[in-house]
Enzyme design. Structure first.
Site: not given
Length: 409
Positions: A144, A174, A252
């Site tokens: 993402h 992901d 992230s």
């Protein structure tokens, strides 16, 4: 003083002779005292004498034996972070997004002059973290973070800004791999073994939350095998590491490491709102396998059955069966209950039906949908997977051939 005392204990002498002896003794005593004091006066008055360097050297030797005070030792967090920090990077991205059209009521010529032409697109910037897994220039991050981007810039720990390109991404897990262009002097992070983790182990998160580079936070492993579907992500297949180490936007894709400084996970989620403070990371064993496929440019293939499942326990089944308005009677056992069979799927071709309870797969017990998904994920596309299914009062042995999970358009 011993001689002087002994001298006084001798027998008395005649007076005339005694006077001469007394004078002689006093003279001898003064001579002895003068001779004994002379070296001391010479040593005190003449620093260049041979005795002085010896005394100075002795004093220096005594001074050298005293150890300097030790600097405070750094704790294990600092040592672990120092081991991995050179491999942690910041990833800045840009992508083109369609500009949202204005309301027709705002298309007045004057407003168009003020706001410009509503048609066209705009540039959207994003930011995340990553970790170098290969000194040749490969960076592991979240899918993402680099989703549909057309420009990637990687900032290394030493401050260099280098262009990057997305080699491949897998939305299901992901995970994504970015290649740095013209890398020099990169250091790859040491990858650990996420299967050896236990709840309560130290967990250290590194990354660039809110754009603040080289940030380190500390916590513990709060839970293991946390299914991502239970967090509201039905399109993902992940069992996550849960931690209370602070993970914020921008973290992230950064590494979660253990006390030894080995990467044990890739930070991916954080809970906001009630219960905020919980973070989740993708286990590094899974991430390593996915990265090995992505680095070749190939798509990651996930086996797929075409089932929608819900967990069932014997207690819940008994409660349902006591209800006179129950739509169907359920097997009073633990397992993965088939709620829906997708049309044209491998599950439909194998004869599975709504209300079937899967209790075993590949000769391993199935206690819930997550355990069935693990068996499916470990299977191979096109090869038979044996299922034990309870239908009503019967146990059935079914053979199903998983297909490749369709990619989202």
């Amino acid at each position: 003083m011993a001689s002087f005392t002994n001298f006084h204990l001798l027998p008395p002498a005649p007076s005339s002779w005694r006077a001469r002896v007394d004078r002689s003794c006093w003279l001898a005593l003064l001579l002895v005292i003068s001779l004994s004091l002379a070296p001391a006066r010479a040593l005190a008055l003449t620093p260049e004498s041979p005795a002085a360097p010896v005394a100075v050297a002795a004093a220096a030797a005594v001074a050298d034996t005293s150890t300097p005070p030790l600097a405070p030792a750094h704790n294990f967090v600092a040592q672990a972070a120092r081991r991995v920090s050179p491999a942690v990077v910041r990833i800045d991205t840009e992508r083109e997004v369609p500009r949202q059209a204005f309301d027709p009521a705002m298309l007045d010529p004057l407003l168009r002059d003020l706001f410009g032409d509503p048609a066209g697109s705009s540039r959207e910037r994003g930011q995340g973290s990553g970790v170098v897994i290969d000194a040749a220039g490969l960076v592991l991050t979240n899918a993402h973070v680099v989703d549909r981007v057309d420009q990637v810039e990687v900032t290394l720990a030493d401050g260099r800004h280098l262009d990057g390109s997305v080699v491949g991404a897998d939305p299901v897990t992901d995970l994504a791999v970015v290649r740095i262009k013209a890398p020099r002097g990169l250091q790859a992070a040491p990858l650990g073994n996420s299967e050896s983790l236990e709840v309560g182990d130290w967990a250290i998160a590194l990354g660039s939350p809110y754009g603040l580079e080289r940030t380190v936070t500390l916590g513990i492993v709060s839970s293991l095998h946390r299914n991502i579907n239970s967090l509201g992500f039905a399109d993902k297949r992940l069992d996550l590491i849960q931690t209370d180490a602070a993970i914020n936007p921008g973290n992230s894709g950064g590494p979660l490491i253990n006390a030894a400084g080995d990467v044990i996970g890739i930070n991916t989620l954080v809970r906001s709102g009630p219960g905020a403070g919980l973070g989740f990371a993708i286990p590094i064993n899974l991430a390593r396998g996915v990265a090995d496929q992505l680095r070749t440019g190939a798509d990651v293939v996930h086996p797929y059955l075409g089932l929608q499942l819900v967990p069932l326990t014997a207690r819940r089944a008994r409660e349902n069966n006591r209800d006179p308005d129950a739509v169907l009677q359920l097997p009073e056992r633990d397992g993965a209950l088939v709620q829906r069979v997708l049309q044209g799927s491998p599950a439909e071709n194998a004869g599975l039906r709504r209300g079937d309870l899967v209790v075993a797969a590949a000769d391993q017990p199935v206690a819930d949908p997550a355990s069935l998904l693990q068996r499916v994920e470990a299977s191979r596309v096109g090869e038979d997977l044996r299922l034990k299914v309870v239908r009503g009062n019967r146990e059935l042995q079914l053979s199903i051939r998983p297909a490749a999970l369709p990619r989202a358009s």
